[in-house]
Design a protein around this motif. Structure first.
Motif, short mmCIF file in Angstrom:
data_model
loop_
_atom_site.label_atom_id
_atom_site.label_comp_id
_atom_site.label_asym_id
_atom_site.label_seq_id
_atom_site.Cartn_x
_atom_site.Cartn_y
_atom_site.Cartn_z
N ASP A 36 120.75 88.66 94.68
CA ASP A 36 119.66 87.77 94.55
C ASP A 36 118.54 89.09 94.56
O ASP A 36 118.52 89.67 96.22
CB ASP A 36 120.15 87.26 95.49
CG ASP A 36 119.14 85.72 95.08
OD1 ASP A 36 118.67 85.33 94.26
OD2 ASP A 36 119.74 84.79 95.58
N ARG A 95 125.13 86.25 88.83
CA ARG A 95 126.40 86.10 89.11
C ARG A 95 128.31 86.06 89.06
O ARG A 95 127.26 86.63 87.82
CB ARG A 95 126.94 84.38 89.21
CG ARG A 95 125.37 84.03 89.37
CD ARG A 95 124.59 82.59 89.23
NE ARG A 95 124.46 82.62 87.39
CZ ARG A 95 124.21 82.52 86.96
NH1 ARG A 95 122.66 82.56 87.24
NH2 ARG A 95 124.17 82.27 85.65
N ARG A 139 129.33 82.48 92.04
CA ARG A 139 129.01 83.28 93.64
C ARG A 139 128.20 84.34 93.04
O ARG A 139 127.90 84.96 91.40
CB ARG A 139 130.85 84.12 93.89
CG ARG A 139 130.33 85.11 94.98
CD ARG A 139 131.40 85.71 95.92
NE ARG A 139 132.06 86.65 95.10
CZ ARG A 139 131.31 88.12 95.30
NH1 ARG A 139 130.74 88.04 96.03
NH2 ARG A 139 132.54 88.49 94.05
N VAL A 140 126.94 84.25 93.74
CA VAL A 140 125.92 85.16 93.93
C VAL A 140 126.14 86.37 94.77
O VAL A 140 126.02 86.52 95.50
CB VAL A 140 124.37 84.65 94.14
CG1 VAL A 140 123.83 85.37 94.27
CG2 VAL A 140 124.23 83.07 93.37
#
Length: 545
Positions: free
Chosen positions: A357, A349, A353-354
């Protein structure tokens, strides 16, 4: 006036030690004040009544011991204050640095300039706080009641007068303290703005000079400096006026006691010994309070800075990802993971905001892995997570051992922007490992393709080198670190972006040599040269798909 911040007592062992030592010294000082006043009054009254020297020697002995004890306690206060300030500053700086390191994305509301000001001149202002303000505050809490009790026992009327007039000074101090706190906060904000503006100008000086805008920044710095100067003068005015008010209130209070005793002595309603005893004690009742008021102004910057420090710690602890492991990589991988680098379900992150992933990777010793993808796909964020510079969750193991935030002993790395310092090429390559085997320097320079003399002197930020040369020196530093510390993982972020195809191909061949020695090499790249030479290529665009 502000008492000791309870957060400081809760979080600092040194602050608690200071209070215990200060309480003991205050008790000694209070006893010495009372003994000195009693022996002095007894001597004066005795000589007036015809006391001879043999009878006076014991009283003289008590007088000298009391004076010596008070002087010794005052000297020990200086030692305890300076030692306490040094220890508290060290503890706070360590906590602040850990908090900042635990929030690599930054702490909300605390820009870099504000943090730098707090860690530097801000915490240094605690010297006055512990050296002058707190000693007088502790002495007021312990010695003032003891002196009032002694005066009350000797003369109840004088004791009653002292009890009635004494609260006037704290009321004055509270009013003055509120005014001082507001002025000091504005001055602290001006200092933060001055630091921020100076750092911004230094950071962008070359760009400002190129575009001819440097002169406007000079005007800006001058304006902020003038604001800080005016704020300082306001603080000084408040300090002088408040000092005058406190001195006037204390003098009038002592005068009331003196007039009362004088009238009763003339009328014969009071003997000389208790009257002299109370007259000597009366100024001591107000002295600690006056000193607290005077010291408060010089320590106000320390009070403001300590409050700012705890606000920063609270913001860091309360920010998303700051709890628990502080946003560190959490291991969820198998305990029997093989050697090399194993990543399972990594989630990175940047703020809210990622950017990456569900990333998985298994690289054995000897593997060269290229990470590709468009700008913003998460290549640098992946490296930042492995290094502990970005908030991340998932399982990461290196040679079977869980990788946690701050543990970079087995990792050597180089970022996209070469971070060089003024000095020689050798100084930059050996940075952090100056005592390593000199032979490693030559090998690191050769493996990175650095064709510069090790003794060549560079300017600030590597001044004097081209972009490609600076990049190769930074790569050599990462390789030198890996060789000197026997690191098992090498991370290179875009090491070929400023290189021509021939140099990129040579670097790829040298990285293969390093990997064959039993290490894992990860490189991010936009170019095909390094990617084609890697054992595997992982396209982050496919990972996000």
């Amino acid at each position: 006036m502000k008492p000791l911040d309870p957060r400081l007592v809760r979080r600092s062992h040194a602050a608690r030690w200071f209070l215990l030592a200060g309480a003991a010294l205050a008790v000694v000082q209070a006893a010495a004040i009372i003994a000195f006043a009693w022996s002095l009054a007894s001597l004066v009254a005795g000589f007036i009544d015809g006391m001879r020297m043999p009878q006076a020697w014991p009283l003289l002995g008590v007088l000298l011991v009391a004076a010596s004890a008070r002087a010794g306690a005052a000297w020990l206060w200086d030692v305890v204050g300076s030692t306490g300030a040094t220890r508290v500053k060290a503890e706070l700086r360590s906590e602040l640095l850990r908090a900042v390191e635990g929030r690599p994305g930054g702490v909300p509301g605390f820009p870099t300039a504000r943090i730098a000001t707090l860690l530097g001149p801000g915490l240094d202002a605690l010297d006055e706080y512990f050296g002058r303000y707190l000693p007088q505050l502790v002495l007021t809490v312990i010695a003032t009641p003891a002196v009032i009790v002694a005066a009350w026992i000797a003369d109840p009327l004088s004791g009653l007068i002292l009890v009635i007039v004494l609260p006037l000074i704290p009321i004055f101090m509270a009013l003055i303290g509120m005014a001082t706190a507001a002025v000091q906060r504005r001055q602290w904000d001006s200092l933060s703005a001055l630091s921020r503006g100076f750092l911004e100008v230094v950071g962008g000086l070359s760009t400002l000079v190129v575009f001819g805008r440097a002169e406007r920044q000079t005007v800006r710095i001058r304006r902020i400096t003038d604001e800080y100067r005016r704020g300082t003068m306001k603080v000084l005015r408040v300090t002088f006026l408040s000092g005058f008010a406190l001195e006037l209130a204390a003098s009038l209070s002592v005068a009331l006691v003196a007039v009362s005793i004088g009238l009763r002595l003339v009328a014969g309603d009071m003997t000389l010994l208790p009257g002299l005893f109370v007259l000597v004690l009366a100024p001591e009742v107000f002295l600690p309070l006056r000193n607290v008021g005077a010291a408060f102004h010089s320590s106000a910057a320390g009070v403001t800075a300590s409050a700012d420090a705890f606000d920063l710690l609270a913001a860091a602890e309360g920010s998303p990802g700051a709890g628990g492991a502080g946003g560190a990589v959490v291991d969820e991988g198998p305990t029997d993971a093989p050697g090399g680098l194993v990543i399972r379900g990594l989630r990175v992150r940047r703020g809210d905001r990622v950017v990456l992933d569900g990333f998985d990777l298994e690289a054995r010793p000897g593997d060269v892995v290229a990470i590709t993808g468009e700008s913003g796909s998460g290549k640098s964020s992946l490296f930042a997570a492995l290094l502990g510079f970005a908030e991340a969750d998932g399982g990461v193991r290196l040679d079977g051992r869980r990788l946690v935030r701050g543990d970079r002993s087995s990792i050597a790395w180089s970022g996209q922007a070469p971070s060089l310092v003024a000095g020689t090429v050798a100084d930059n390559v050996r940075l952090g490992d100056e005592h390593a085997d000199p032979a490693l320097l030559a090998r690191a320079l050769d493996l990175a393709g650095v064709d510069l003399a090790p003794g060549l002197r560079l300017g600030p930020s590597g001044g004097g080198l081209s972009g490609g040369q600076a990049q190769r020196v930074a790569t050599a530093r990462a390789i030198h670190r890996m060789l000197a510390r026997d690191a098992r993982l090498l991370l290179l972020d875009e090491p070929g972006s400023a290189q021509d195809p021939e140099r990129e191909a040579r670097l790829a061949a040298q990285l293969r040599i390093l990997a064959d020695e039993g290490r894992v090499v990860l490189v991010t790249t936009h170019r095909s040269g390094l990617a084609d030479a890697a054992d595997r290529v992982i396209d982050l665009a496919v990972v996000h798909a």
